[in-house]
Design a protein around this motif. Structure first.
Motif, PDB file in Angstrom:
ATOM      1  N   CYS A 133       0.883  -1.169   0.000  1.00 43.34           N
ATOM      2  CA  CYS A 133       0.000   0.000   0.000  1.00 43.34           C
ATOM      3  C   CYS A 133       0.920   1.218   0.000  1.00 43.34           C
ATOM      4  CB  CYS A 133      -0.887  -0.023   1.230  1.00 43.34           C
ATOM      5  SG  CYS A 133      -1.903   1.464   1.462  1.00 43.34           S
ATOM      6  N   ALA A 134       1.087   1.804  -1.172  1.00 47.04           N
ATOM      7  CA  ALA A 134       2.014   2.918  -1.324  1.00 47.04           C
ATOM      8  C   ALA A 134       1.263   4.241  -1.274  1.00 47.04           C
ATOM      9  CB  ALA A 134       2.761   2.802  -2.641  1.00 47.04           C
ATOM     10  N   ALA A 135       1.781   5.163  -0.495  1.00 46.00           N
ATOM     11  CA  ALA A 135       1.155   6.471  -0.354  1.00 46.00           C
ATOM     12  C   ALA A 135       1.879   7.512  -1.194  1.00 46.00           C
ATOM     13  CB  ALA A 135       1.158   6.896   1.102  1.00 46.00           C
ATOM     14  N   SER A 136       1.100   8.447  -1.715  1.00 49.89           N
ATOM     15  CA  SER A 136       1.654   9.582  -2.432  1.00 49.89           C
ATOM     16  C   SER A 136       0.862  10.823  -2.067  1.00 49.89           C
ATOM     17  CB  SER A 136       1.605   9.358  -3.940  1.00 49.89           C
ATOM     18  OG  SER A 136       0.272   9.214  -4.370  1.00 49.89           O
ATOM     19  N   GLY A 137       1.453  11.984  -2.313  1.00 55.83           N
ATOM     20  CA  GLY A 137       0.761  13.222  -1.998  1.00 55.83           C
ATOM     21  C   GLY A 137       0.799  13.576  -0.534  1.00 55.83           C
ATOM     22  N   GLY A 138       1.566  12.841   0.244  1.00 61.56           N
ATOM     23  CA  GLY A 138       1.652  13.093   1.670  1.00 61.56           C
ATOM     24  C   GLY A 138       2.387  11.959   2.345  1.00 61.56           C
ATOM     25  N   THR A 139       2.616  12.096   3.621  1.00 61.16           N
ATOM     26  CA  THR A 139       3.328  11.081   4.387  1.00 61.16           C
ATOM     27  C   THR A 139       2.375  10.291   5.269  1.00 61.16           C
ATOM     28  OG1 THR A 139       5.011  10.740   6.082  1.00 61.16           O
ATOM     29  CG2 THR A 139       3.797  12.808   6.165  1.00 61.16           C
ATOM     30  N   LEU A 140       2.718   9.014   5.493  1.00 66.55           N
ATOM     31  CA  LEU A 140       1.888   8.159   6.338  1.00 66.55           C
ATOM     32  C   LEU A 140       2.172   8.346   7.829  1.00 66.55           C
ATOM     33  CD1 LEU A 140       1.828   4.794   4.367  1.00 66.55           C
ATOM     34  CD2 LEU A 140       0.005   6.480   4.602  1.00 66.55           C
ATOM     35  N   THR A 141       3.121   9.197   8.136  1.00 68.09           N
ATOM     36  CA  THR A 141       3.420   9.484   9.542  1.00 68.09           C
ATOM     37  C   THR A 141       2.143   9.933  10.250  1.00 68.09           C
ATOM     38  OG1 THR A 141       5.629  10.189   8.902  1.00 68.09           O
ATOM     39  CG2 THR A 141       4.899  10.781  11.108  1.00 68.09           C
ATOM     40  N   TYR A 142       1.909   9.399  11.437  1.00 70.08           N
ATOM     41  CA  TYR A 142       0.745   9.710  12.272  1.00 70.08           C
ATOM     42  C   TYR A 142      -0.552   9.066  11.780  1.00 70.08           C
ATOM     43  CZ  TYR A 142       3.993  13.269  13.900  1.00 70.08           C
ATOM     44  OH  TYR A 142       5.113  13.915  14.358  1.00 70.08           O
ATOM     45  N   TYR A 143      -0.476   8.252  10.710  1.00 71.41           N
ATOM     46  CA  TYR A 143      -1.652   7.530  10.245  1.00 71.41           C
ATOM     47  C   TYR A 143      -1.620   6.095  10.760  1.00 71.41           C
ATOM     48  CZ  TYR A 143      -3.106  11.036   6.776  1.00 71.41           C
ATOM     49  OH  TYR A 143      -3.564  12.169   6.148  1.00 71.41           O
ATOM     50  N   ASN A 175      -0.477   0.525  13.960  1.00 77.10           N
ATOM     51  CA  ASN A 175      -0.597   1.906  14.418  1.00 77.10           C
ATOM     52  C   ASN A 175       0.517   2.772  13.827  1.00 77.10           C
ATOM     53  OD1 ASN A 175       1.571   1.084  15.996  1.00 77.10           O
ATOM     54  ND2 ASN A 175       0.924   2.318  17.753  1.00 77.10           N
ATOM     55  N   SER A 176       0.495   4.040  14.172  1.00 76.27           N
ATOM     56  CA  SER A 176       1.344   5.004  13.474  1.00 76.27           C
ATOM     57  C   SER A 176       2.842   4.775  13.676  1.00 76.27           C
ATOM     58  CB  SER A 176       0.986   6.430  13.897  1.00 76.27           C
ATOM     59  OG  SER A 176       1.114   6.582  15.294  1.00 76.27           O
ATOM     60  N   TYR A 225      -5.897   9.373  10.014  1.00 76.28           N
ATOM     61  CA  TYR A 225      -4.954  10.197  10.766  1.00 76.28           C
ATOM     62  C   TYR A 225      -5.281  10.184  12.248  1.00 76.28           C
ATOM     63  CZ  TYR A 225      -1.965  14.229  11.765  1.00 76.28           C
ATOM     64  OH  TYR A 225      -0.985  15.053  12.250  1.00 76.28           O
ATOM     65  N   ALA A 226      -4.257   9.981  13.051  1.00 79.27           N
ATOM     66  CA  ALA A 226      -4.382  10.046  14.510  1.00 79.27           C
ATOM     67  C   ALA A 226      -5.478   9.120  15.033  1.00 79.27           C
ATOM     68  CB  ALA A 226      -4.642  11.477  14.961  1.00 79.27           C
TER      69      ALA A 226
END
Length: 130
Positions: free
Chosen positions: A22-32, A52-53, A100-101
């Motif tokens: 599951c690759a993320a783009s347009g932002g970071t997965l930090t805190y998700y 968890n995050s 998020y969070a």
């Protein structure tokens, strides 16, 4: 805007393995917190696994415990679902979701709760067949 793209699905024989990404783009997965969900034909979507995050907490639905492993690589902005000892009943479209969070709860079913800014990928088909 955060976007998620799943990959790694395909056809595998019973007992085989696949790894979904599951690759993320347009932002970071930090805190998700990230969840993996699946929907089999004619069935409701169910939560399969979550992480968890900070990667310290993972949860799984009983039917995949000991066979599936969820992990994350924040440097690669990617979350993985390693699926081993696949069974016919694992056939489904698999989705990743980021919230998020949030936290991952297992009752009454595995789901992401609290937080906000929920994003879903388009899904990856996993077919287990002989």
């Amino acid at each position: 805007q955060l976007q998620l793209v799943e990959s790694g699905g395909g056809l595998v024989q019973p007992g085989g393995s696949l790894r979904l990404s599951c690759a993320a783009s347009g932002g970071t997965l930090t805190y998700y917190t990230i969840g993996w969900f699946r929907q089999a034909p004619g069935k409701e979507r169910e939560g399969v696994a979550c992480i968890n995050s900070n990667g310290a907490v993972t949860n799984y639905v009983d039917s995949v415990k000991g066979r599936f492993t969820v992990s994350r690589d924040d440097a690669e902005n990617t979350v993985y679902l390693q699926m081993n000892s696949l069974k016919l009943e694992d056939t489904a479209v698999y989705y990743c979701s980021a919230r998020y969070a949030s936290v991952c709860l297992t009752a009454p079913v595995l789901h992401l709760a609290q937080g906000y800014l929920e994003v879903w990928g388009q899904g990856a088909l996993v077919t287990v067949s002989s």
